[in-house]
Design a protein around this motif. Structure first.
Motif, PDB file in Angstrom:
ATOM      1  N   TRP A 236       0.816  -1.209   0.000  1.00  0.00           N
ATOM      2  CA  TRP A 236       0.000   0.000   0.000  1.00  0.00           C
ATOM      3  C   TRP A 236       0.851   1.260   0.000  1.00  0.00           C
ATOM      4  O   TRP A 236       0.500   2.265  -0.594  1.00  0.00           O
ATOM      5  CB  TRP A 236      -0.882  -0.069   1.251  1.00  0.00           C
ATOM      6  CG  TRP A 236      -1.993   0.906   1.297  1.00  0.00           C
ATOM      7  CD1 TRP A 236      -2.103   1.960   2.148  1.00  0.00           C
ATOM      8  CD2 TRP A 236      -3.169   0.928   0.489  1.00  0.00           C
ATOM      9  NE1 TRP A 236      -3.277   2.637   1.920  1.00  0.00           N
ATOM     10  CE2 TRP A 236      -3.949   2.026   0.909  1.00  0.00           C
ATOM     11  CE3 TRP A 236      -3.644   0.137  -0.560  1.00  0.00           C
ATOM     12  CZ2 TRP A 236      -5.176   2.339   0.325  1.00  0.00           C
ATOM     13  CZ3 TRP A 236      -4.861   0.454  -1.140  1.00  0.00           C
ATOM     14  CH2 TRP A 236      -5.610   1.544  -0.703  1.00  0.00           C
ATOM     15  N   ALA A 249      -6.699  -6.064  -6.945  1.00  0.00           N
ATOM     16  CA  ALA A 249      -7.368  -4.898  -6.363  1.00  0.00           C
ATOM     17  C   ALA A 249      -8.152  -5.324  -5.131  1.00  0.00           C
ATOM     18  O   ALA A 249      -8.117  -4.654  -4.095  1.00  0.00           O
ATOM     19  CB  ALA A 249      -8.305  -4.279  -7.391  1.00  0.00           C
ATOM     20  N   ASN A 250      -8.827  -6.464  -5.224  1.00  0.00           N
ATOM     21  CA  ASN A 250      -9.628  -6.931  -4.092  1.00  0.00           C
ATOM     22  C   ASN A 250      -8.731  -7.199  -2.883  1.00  0.00           C
ATOM     23  O   ASN A 250      -9.021  -6.782  -1.770  1.00  0.00           O
ATOM     24  CB  ASN A 250     -10.400  -8.189  -4.511  1.00  0.00           C
ATOM     25  CG  ASN A 250     -11.460  -8.561  -3.503  1.00  0.00           C
ATOM     26  OD1 ASN A 250     -12.148  -7.683  -2.974  1.00  0.00           O
ATOM     27  ND2 ASN A 250     -11.574  -9.836  -3.203  1.00  0.00           N
ATOM     28  N   ILE A 253      -7.334  -3.883  -1.388  1.00  0.00           N
ATOM     29  CA  ILE A 253      -8.337  -3.124  -0.631  1.00  0.00           C
ATOM     30  C   ILE A 253      -8.659  -3.840   0.681  1.00  0.00           C
ATOM     31  O   ILE A 253      -8.768  -3.207   1.735  1.00  0.00           O
ATOM     32  CB  ILE A 253      -9.598  -2.893  -1.494  1.00  0.00           C
ATOM     33  CG1 ILE A 253      -9.234  -1.901  -2.616  1.00  0.00           C
ATOM     34  CG2 ILE A 253     -10.765  -2.370  -0.672  1.00  0.00           C
ATOM     35  CD1 ILE A 253     -10.286  -1.720  -3.678  1.00  0.00           C
ATOM     36  N   ASN A 254      -8.742  -5.175   0.641  1.00  0.00           N
ATOM     37  CA  ASN A 254      -8.988  -5.919   1.887  1.00  0.00           C
ATOM     38  C   ASN A 254      -7.929  -5.613   2.918  1.00  0.00           C
ATOM     39  O   ASN A 254      -8.231  -5.317   4.073  1.00  0.00           O
ATOM     40  CB  ASN A 254      -8.951  -7.425   1.624  1.00  0.00           C
ATOM     41  CG  ASN A 254     -10.272  -7.931   1.083  1.00  0.00           C
ATOM     42  OD1 ASN A 254     -11.266  -7.223   1.136  1.00  0.00           O
ATOM     43  ND2 ASN A 254     -10.269  -9.143   0.552  1.00  0.00           N
ATOM     44  N   ILE A 257      -8.185  -2.109   4.328  1.00  0.00           N
ATOM     45  CA  ILE A 257      -9.286  -1.927   5.295  1.00  0.00           C
ATOM     46  C   ILE A 257      -8.876  -2.566   6.618  1.00  0.00           C
ATOM     47  O   ILE A 257      -9.055  -2.000   7.687  1.00  0.00           O
ATOM     48  CB  ILE A 257     -10.594  -2.570   4.768  1.00  0.00           C
ATOM     49  CG1 ILE A 257     -11.058  -1.840   3.509  1.00  0.00           C
ATOM     50  CG2 ILE A 257     -11.681  -2.522   5.836  1.00  0.00           C
ATOM     51  CD1 ILE A 257     -12.317  -2.413   2.862  1.00  0.00           C
ATOM     52  N   ILE A 262      -6.980   2.486   4.719  1.00  0.00           N
ATOM     53  CA  ILE A 262      -7.847   2.715   3.558  1.00  0.00           C
ATOM     54  C   ILE A 262      -8.246   4.188   3.405  1.00  0.00           C
ATOM     55  O   ILE A 262      -8.603   4.629   2.313  1.00  0.00           O
ATOM     56  CB  ILE A 262      -9.119   1.821   3.660  1.00  0.00           C
ATOM     57  CG1 ILE A 262      -9.869   1.750   2.341  1.00  0.00           C
ATOM     58  CG2 ILE A 262     -10.059   2.285   4.751  1.00  0.00           C
ATOM     59  CD1 ILE A 262      -9.243   0.925   1.305  1.00  0.00           C
ATOM     60  N   LEU A 265      -7.355   6.206   0.416  1.00  0.00           N
ATOM     61  CA  LEU A 265      -7.860   5.876  -0.924  1.00  0.00           C
ATOM     62  C   LEU A 265      -8.940   6.892  -1.323  1.00  0.00           C
ATOM     63  O   LEU A 265      -9.935   7.065  -0.620  1.00  0.00           O
ATOM     64  CB  LEU A 265      -8.454   4.465  -0.922  1.00  0.00           C
ATOM     65  CG  LEU A 265      -8.930   3.955  -2.276  1.00  0.00           C
ATOM     66  CD1 LEU A 265      -7.763   3.791  -3.239  1.00  0.00           C
ATOM     67  CD2 LEU A 265      -9.660   2.616  -2.139  1.00  0.00           C
ATOM     68  N   VAL A 268     -11.376   5.126  -7.194  1.00  0.00           N
ATOM     69  CA  VAL A 268     -11.205   3.807  -7.799  1.00  0.00           C
ATOM     70  C   VAL A 268     -11.889   3.822  -9.161  1.00  0.00           C
ATOM     71  O   VAL A 268     -13.054   4.203  -9.267  1.00  0.00           O
ATOM     72  CB  VAL A 268     -11.793   2.687  -6.915  1.00  0.00           C
ATOM     73  CG1 VAL A 268     -11.785   1.349  -7.641  1.00  0.00           C
ATOM     74  CG2 VAL A 268     -10.996   2.555  -5.633  1.00  0.00           C
ATOM     75  N   ILE A 288     -15.502  -5.451  -4.791  1.00  0.00           N
ATOM     76  CA  ILE A 288     -14.678  -4.248  -4.616  1.00  0.00           C
ATOM     77  C   ILE A 288     -15.584  -3.027  -4.438  1.00  0.00           C
ATOM     78  O   ILE A 288     -15.458  -2.271  -3.476  1.00  0.00           O
ATOM     79  CB  ILE A 288     -13.748  -4.039  -5.852  1.00  0.00           C
ATOM     80  CG1 ILE A 288     -12.706  -5.140  -5.912  1.00  0.00           C
ATOM     81  CG2 ILE A 288     -13.086  -2.669  -5.816  1.00  0.00           C
ATOM     82  CD1 ILE A 288     -11.900  -5.174  -7.211  1.00  0.00           C
ATOM     83  N   LYS A 291     -17.620  -2.932  -1.179  1.00  0.00           N
ATOM     84  CA  LYS A 291     -16.811  -2.537  -0.020  1.00  0.00           C
ATOM     85  C   LYS A 291     -16.595  -1.025  -0.014  1.00  0.00           C
ATOM     86  O   LYS A 291     -16.711  -0.379   1.020  1.00  0.00           O
ATOM     87  CB  LYS A 291     -15.452  -3.249  -0.082  1.00  0.00           C
ATOM     88  CG  LYS A 291     -15.464  -4.544   0.711  1.00  0.00           C
ATOM     89  CD  LYS A 291     -14.152  -5.263   0.598  1.00  0.00           C
ATOM     90  CE  LYS A 291     -14.183  -6.156  -0.594  1.00  0.00           C
ATOM     91  NZ  LYS A 291     -13.237  -7.193  -0.695  1.00  0.00           N
ATOM     92  N   LEU A 292     -16.297  -0.480  -1.187  1.00  0.00           N
ATOM     93  CA  LEU A 292     -16.031   0.965  -1.253  1.00  0.00           C
ATOM     94  C   LEU A 292     -17.263   1.759  -0.848  1.00  0.00           C
ATOM     95  O   LEU A 292     -17.182   2.778  -0.180  1.00  0.00           O
ATOM     96  CB  LEU A 292     -15.604   1.372  -2.666  1.00  0.00           C
ATOM     97  CG  LEU A 292     -14.303   0.746  -3.173  1.00  0.00           C
ATOM     98  CD1 LEU A 292     -14.064   1.134  -4.625  1.00  0.00           C
ATOM     99  CD2 LEU A 292     -13.117   1.180  -2.313  1.00  0.00           C
TER     100      LEU A 292
END
Ligand SMILES: Nc1ncnc2c1ncn2[C@@H]1O[C@H](COP(=O)(O)OP(=O)(O)OP(=O)(O)O)[C@@H](O)[C@H]1O
Ligand SMILES: [Mg+2]
Length: 927
Positions: A236, A249-250, A253-254, A257, A262, A265, A268, A288, A291-292
């Motif tokens: 990151w 990407a998944n 991002i996991n 978070i 996060i 960010l 996206v 994805i 979650k966002l």
């Protein structure tokens, strides 16, 4: 939600869409799926070719002539009817808002200049209109938009993404793309776009006294690509703009978070948003975005595609402003080719209407319609098939006019055979200008100098300006071929659907050799994407497409050409355990932990727009049942859900729950009796469990099994593999896969077979030799190695999370070896950029055993070692072209003498030097 229509320019398919009829094709309509190659595809061995075979020409054929159907028709000098009709990009010299330097965009001057240098002098009116949508430039609102292929969608997303990154020094953005090739292309593009742009200085930077000098690149915007086995160590904190495949990407991002980073960010971008519908991987895109949407802070989501039918649903899901335009800067003329006649695509629409009213035979109707042009039947027996004859004639016409033709074929094998045939009708070597021919020979030399050696078919076709491009080639080969086609050195490229989406290449003509992938007819979305490769702004000013269809397919193809795009829908419930994975992830990264918050989370998914709350509730209940019974999730007395150590390990290693359970069982067993007196057991542990579409060749399996040492055999016994079964299979038996146990057993055999290939790769066997040994395309072997590298990194994380430190250390070591393709002693050397295992081995054997030894060496000592490498692997020496009249890459064999310690670098011509020698020459001060 406001919805605008941009400048009007309809393609035939769009007109058909507007007409409102849908026709069924035999495949799952529309989803641009990542198709596995046809399973029955014959495997081709790739034997080494000696240098003398280069330039060898196959007997020439003559392509059929293409004539006006009505001799009275007068075609302009150019065959391309569209030339007269090219509408230049509509620009207004008065609309200053089309200039990116306009204050409303507030973009740094350097960025505007970079884009100008890349050919973007002003934006299209629709791009301006779209960017002006409410709250977009300020990042307050999400955006979903659709424009035809080649319409310039990327630029809008790039501007929004860069604005977010430039707003705040710590801001990050992620761009999500479906394919590795697109990620690589985008990384290159964005790096040129951000070159020289500085991030905002840190707020306290002026206040704090600096103890040390600032690094000159400290404020640069870092663009990093995340895909497959590549860049797995980047994290990151290593990027401002991350360009990722869905999977990466998944995962990224996991973990952001989970570790609470996060918040940085800000944007996206989901490119090719229609892939949310993809059977296999689309649900990851949905996860994805969901979650966002559930985060506390605002992340601007930008989704785009050329093939969105129900954009309203998507914009409702993403709470986004929506925008649609039909503007295409280079209009594309579309044609149907049937039985040696060329019809404008518009005819097919009228035909279909007539056919549906009167129900006569479509072929009869078509014959009654006047074609635009006819293609002469061929006298060559190789070109008797009218479809093949048309493909060859059309490609020939384009290439001879000096333009690029992209031919889409249904399988790898058909790519290769088409490339061969087309190369036989193109100008013979003596007809070419020496400069073009030399460039093509340079390409052959570059391919030859790769560690895999030259593919014999490419050796045949490239001198004629033709090449094929598919997943059976390694990434390096594909890169060289695509850039040669891009620069015009190659005129015709045959490809599978892997080049269908997003790629910018100069194709004046896109020719479809049948509308099939493997056995299935393609869907309307794929058809549109393939055709969209023609006439890309900046690459060509004209675009034409020809769908060459065989007799039996006519009805399906005409239906396909007029078919509407299918409605997109959620992929969360189409596969088993997807909601399980969604929930496990959410709980493990602590995004939600109560029944209510989890339900709230799923309410933000695309699925929730098409099913009721009760249905979602049912999914949640059954998924929880599964997750708790497998021991991934626990619930306490206050109904708070937490992920167990195993659950967290599965999420951290990006495994699907089902695969996680399988791996856990296997690892637990392995930990009790790990076979460490050989490599097989470790290698087996990081062989991926998911399907790699690799068929086991049981004869090879048997041979390899018979050659295993004691330790290897012990691993087999330990894993429950039976030599008798392998023998039986090698004699033509079949493996039962009905019960769960049988399926699990088959998975272990499969995995062990792949582990054997990995063992060879780790022991410095070159990719093409492994490919030959296991009778597989070299690209597949390379993909296996790359997938394993990614999987191995996941396994290391899995072990770390499970507290199996020793196991993690062992896997880490082998992961390095797999990366380097080298034995342990070479690990340090193989980490040097550009140095692969074989070169490292030559250095090692010449006494350069560490990075320091090479760094401290006089370049003059190193050159002879590299030369020795070339002698040891003669296949990688650029061919001597003197026999064909071209200049030799290295003049005089004496200069290859390993005993000469000083080499006259100025007599070595750089253009035909293999890349590494070129570098070395620069080090030595040659020009
Ligand atoms: N305003 C502009 N001026 C000049 N060229 C442009 C402009 N906008 C985009 N282009 C160029 O047009 C080409 C196609 O653009 P882009 O790749 O964004 O298409 P796309 O809409 O994403 O198509 P696809 O759906 O096929 O991915 C690129 O080469 C791009 O650089
Ligand atoms: Mg695009």
């Amino acid at each position: 939600m406001e919805r605008r229509h941009g400048t009007f320019n309809r393609t035939t398919v769009e007109s058909a869409t507007a007409q409102g009829r849908t026709f069924h094709t035999t495949t799952i309509a529309g989803a641009k799926r990542s198709y596995p190659e046809a399973p029955d595809e014959p495997k081709r061995q790739a034997p080494f070719e000696n240098a003398s075979s280069i330039g060898k020409e196959l007997p020439k054929l003559c392509a059929s002539a293409i004539n006006a159907a009505d001799p009275g028709d007068v075609f302009p000098v150019s065959e391309y009817s569209q030339r007269k009709a090219i509408s230049a990009t509509p620009t207004s010299t008065f609309d200053r808002a089309l200039l990116l330097s306009h204050p409303r965009y507030a973009l740094p001057e350097c960025l505007v200049n970079n884009l100008k240098a890349l050919g973007i002098k002003e934006i299209y009116p629709w791009q301006k209109q779209c960017l002006m949508g409410p709250g977009l430039l300020t990042g307050k609102k999400n955006l979903v938009y659709s424009a035809p292929t080649g319409g310039g969608k990327s630029l809008v997303a790039d501007i929004l993404l860069l604005k977010r990154v430039l707003e705040d020094r710590n801001a990050k953005a992620i761009l999500v793309l479906p394919y590795v090739a697109l990620v690589q292309e985008k990384v290159r593009w964005l790096r040129s776009v951000v070159e020289g742009i500085k991030r905002r200085p840190a707020e306290d930077a002026t206040k704090k006294p600096q103890l040390w000098a600032k690094r000159p690149d400290e404020d640069n915007i870092r663009v990093v690509g995340f895909f497959g086995g590549g860049m797995i160590r980047s994290t990151w904190s290593d990027f401002e703009i991350g360009v990722c495949t869905f999977e990466k990407a998944n995962t990224l991002i996991n973990s952001a978070i989970d570790d609470c980073s996060i918040a940085s960010l800000r944007a996206v971008v989901l490119d090719e948003l229609h892939m949310v519908d993809d059977d296999r991987r689309g649900y990851l895109m949905e996860l994805i975005a969901t979650k966002l949407l559930s985060l506390e802070h605002n992340v601007q989501i930008v989704g785009m595609s050329a093939t969105l039918s129900n954009i309203e649903v998507l914009s409702r899901w993403l709470d986004a402003h929506s925008y649609v335009t039909f503007y295409r800067p280079v209009p594309v003329e579309e044609h149907l080719v049937y039985e040696n006649a060329i019809y404008p695509a518009a005819t097919t629409k009228a035909l279909l209407r007539t056919a549906s009213q009167l129900e006569p035979d479509l072929a009869t109707l078509l014959r009654e319609n006047a074609p635009l042009k006819v293609i002469d039947a061929s006298t060559h027996k190789e070109l008797q098939d009218p479809v093949l004859n048309a493909v060859v004639a059309l490609a020939n016409e384009t290439a001879r006019s000096g333009y690029g033709a992209l031919v889409f074929c249904g399988s790898r094998q058909s790519c290769e055979s088409d490339a061969r045939l087309i190369s036989r009708v193109l100008p013979a070597i003596h007809e070419l200008d020496p400069d073009t021919y030399e460039k093509r020979l340079d390409l052959v030399g570059d391919l030859r100098s790769l560690s895999t050696g030259l593919d014999p078919i490419l050796g045949e076709t490239i001198p004629a300006g033709v090449a094929f491009h598919h997943a059976g080639l390694t990434t390096e080969e594909r890169d060289l071929i695509a850039s040669a086609y891009d620069s015009g050195v190659l005129k015709v490229m045959t490809a599978t659907c892997s080049l269908a989406a997003g790629i910018n290449l100069p194709a004046r003509r896109v020719i479809l050799h049948n509308a099939r992938i493997g056995r299935d007819i393609i869907g309307p979305s794929m058809l549109r994407q393939m055709r969209g490769r023609a006439g890309r702004k900046g690459k060509d000013e004209i675009g034409e497409t020809f769908l060459c269809c065989r007799k039996a397919d006519l009805e399906d193809v005409v239906g396909l050409m007029c078919a509407e795009l299918p409605q997109l829908s959620s992929g969360l419930t189409t596969g088993r355990h997807r909601i399980q994975r969604a929930l496990l992830e959410t709980i493990a990264i602590r995004l939600a932990n109560s029944r209510d918050s989890i339900s709230e989370y799923l309410q933000k998914s695309l699925l929730s727009l098409s099913v009721t709350r009760d249905v979602i509730s049912g999914h949640i209940d059954s998924s929880f049942e599964g997750l708790t019974s497998m021991g991934f999730v626990e619930v306490d007395s206050s109904f708070s859900y937490t992920a167990t150590q195993l659950g967290k390990a599965i999420v951290a290693s990006s495994l699907e729950p089902e695969h996680g359970a399988f791996i856990h069982r296997e690892m637990q067993r392995a930990l009790r009796a790990f076979v460490l007196d050989g490599e097989m057991h470790v290698l087996y542990c990081f062989t991926p469990v998911h399907d790699l579409s690799v068929a086991v060749n049981w004869q090879v399996f048997r041979n390899e099994m018979e050659a295993l040492d004691d330790s290897g055999l012990r691993v087999m016994t330990f894993l429950g593999l039976k030599p008798t079964l392998v023998n039986r299979m090698a004699q033509g038996g079949s493996l039962k896969q009905t019960t769960t146990e049988e399926k699990e057993a088959s998975r272990i055999y499969h995995r062990f077979y792949l582990a054997l290939q990995l063992r060879d790769l780790c022991n410095e066997m070159p990719i093409h030799v492994v490919a030959r040994k296991y009778n597989m395309p070299r690209g597949t072997v390379q993909t296996l190695a790359q997938t394993c590298t990614g999987f191995a990194a996941g396994m290391v994380k899995f072990c770390e999370h499970m507290g199996w430190g020793a196991m993690a250390a062992i896997l880490n070591h082998f992961s390095d070896r797999l990366n380097a393709g080298a034995r342990s002693d070479l690990l340090a050397l193989a980490k040097i950029t550009f140095i692969k295992s074989r070169t490292a081995r030559v250095f090692y054997e010449n006494g350069f055993k560490s990075v320091a030894a090479i760094a401290n060496a006089d370049p003059r000592e190193l050159v002879p070692v590299l030369m020795q490498y070339r002698l040891t692997y003669p296949n990688s020496i650029a061919p001597n072209m003197s026999s064909t009249g071209a200049t030799s890459g290295i003049s005089g064999s004496a200069k290859l003498n390993t005993e000469s310690t000083v080499i006259d670098v100025n007599t070595v011509e750089s253009h035909s030097l293999p890349p590494r020698l070129g570098m070395m020459r620069k080090m030595l001060g040659g020009n």
